[in-house]
Design a protein around this motif. Structure first.
Motif, mmCIF file in Angstrom:
data_model
loop_
_atom_site.group_PDB
_atom_site.id
_atom_site.type_symbol
_atom_site.label_atom_id
_atom_site.label_comp_id
_atom_site.label_asym_id
_atom_site.label_seq_id
_atom_site.Cartn_x
_atom_site.Cartn_y
_atom_site.Cartn_z
ATOM 1 N N THR A 144 68.974 24.392 159.223
ATOM 2 C CA THR A 144 67.939 24.039 158.252
ATOM 3 C C THR A 144 67.385 25.289 157.565
ATOM 4 N N TRP A 178 57.797 14.608 148.570
ATOM 5 C CA TRP A 178 58.668 15.394 147.694
ATOM 6 C C TRP A 178 58.292 16.868 147.641
ATOM 7 N N TYR A 200 60.703 19.333 149.120
ATOM 8 C CA TYR A 200 61.989 19.589 148.468
ATOM 9 C C TYR A 200 61.853 20.388 147.175
ATOM 10 N N ASN A 201 60.661 20.895 146.877
ATOM 11 C CA ASN A 201 60.418 21.571 145.606
ATOM 12 C C ASN A 201 61.274 22.816 145.404
ATOM 13 N N ILE A 249 66.871 21.951 150.104
ATOM 14 C CA ILE A 249 67.421 20.687 150.570
ATOM 15 C C ILE A 249 67.031 19.611 149.562
ATOM 16 N N LYS A 250 67.965 18.769 149.233
ATOM 17 C CA LYS A 250 67.655 17.662 148.330
ATOM 18 C C LYS A 250 67.114 16.487 149.140
ATOM 19 N N GLY A 251 66.223 15.738 148.546
ATOM 20 C CA GLY A 251 65.662 14.581 149.226
ATOM 21 C C GLY A 251 66.670 13.454 149.361
ATOM 22 N N PHE A 270 62.079 25.119 154.290
ATOM 23 C CA PHE A 270 61.969 23.682 154.556
ATOM 24 C C PHE A 270 61.512 23.447 155.995
ATOM 25 N N TYR A 303 58.133 21.497 157.029
ATOM 26 C CA TYR A 303 58.281 20.263 157.804
ATOM 27 C C TYR A 303 57.490 20.350 159.116
#
Length: 266
Positions: free
Chosen positions: A214, A163, A166-167, A171-173, A218, A222
């Motif tokens: 993207t 998580w 996504y802080n 982008i939402k998880g 994020f 990633y």
């Protein structure tokens, strides 16, 4: 002994890809068509990706099939639809799914607010429909030579979400229903592999995050967590799709191949 080009040749074979107008579905369909297969691209809408990506493929090698997988009556007719559009079937790719980017009320909310109705819809599309389609197409697949079923999973069907990625809110998880349904699809792959052997092979492709516009933060976070230091490209699923569809993998069944840049290694 056949040559490697013979093992990967899909000429004369018919493939059905659910979710065929989506990003991954159309990419997989293109890969199979490039190796000679006739491809049926099944989806409820035409995203425009098929015309764009298949511009260099002969119209004889692909066909759009309009079908809404949320319509139980249509799903029950899948054998008839395949026979009418393709005649026979050698390769089935279960790719259609409700995914993390779908804009649905109660889908991407915090878990305490996630909709139970949408949960049920996701389990239906992502897990129940692949089971029904595969089940109804078994008689047709068993008439083929070395038929192959390929299910499209997700790293979030194997691992829990980090998580911290996504802080920022860029982008939402993915929601619980997506993870649960993809995890179920992976286990269904193993169950079907032993149940349909030796007639039909069943495997899964498990992609990691795929880059599509993207957000920079994020992407950076990633990539730091990924041994190959990048998100997946859509073309990263092409080779493994052809491999699992072809005779090159004729002694492989029940496997879930991670295409995640090494994300799942640590």
């Amino acid at each position: 002994m056949r040559s490697i080009s013979e093992l990967f040749n899909l000429s004369g074979r018919n493939a059905l890809i659910t979710g065929g107008s989506g990003h991954l579905g159309s990419t997989i369909g293109l890969a199979l068509a490039e190796c000679g297969a006739k491809v049926g691209l099944l989806d409820k809408v035409d995203s425009g990706l098929i015309n764009k990506r298949f511009s260099n493929i002969s119209p004889e090698n692909y066909q759009k099939i309009k079908m809404d997988l949320s319509d139980k009556q249509e799903v029950s007719r899948i054998s008839e639809i395949v026979q009418d559009n393709l005649g026979s079937l050698d390769i089935l790719v279960n790719c259609a799914a409700m995914v993390g980017t779908d804009e649905l009320k109660g889908w991407l909310d915090p878990v305490e607010s996630q909709s139970e109705e949408v949960w049920r819809d996701a389990l239906e599309i992502n897990l129940t429909v692949p089971f029904i389609i595969t089940k109804k197409l078994i008689p047709i697949l068993k008439d083929a030579t070395n038929p192959s079923v390929i299910n499209i999973g997700s790293i979030y069907g194997v691992l829990g979400p980090d998580w911290s990625l996504y802080n920022s809110g860029d982008i939402k998880g993915t929601p619980a229903a997506y993870a649960a349904s993809k995890g179920g699809l992976i286990q269904l792959t193993r169950w079907l592999a032993t149940s349909l052997a030796p007639s039909v092979r069943v495997n899964a492709i498990v992609p990691g995050g795929v880059e599509r516009d993207t957000p920079v933060r994020f992407k950076q976070e990633y990539e730091k967590r990924t041994p190959l230091r990048r998100l997946a490209k859509e073309e990263d699923v092409k080779g493994v799709s052809v491999f699992l569809a072809s005779d090159a993998s004729s002694y492989i069944t029940g496997q879930c191949i991670m295409v995640d840049g090494g994300w799942s290694v640590w």
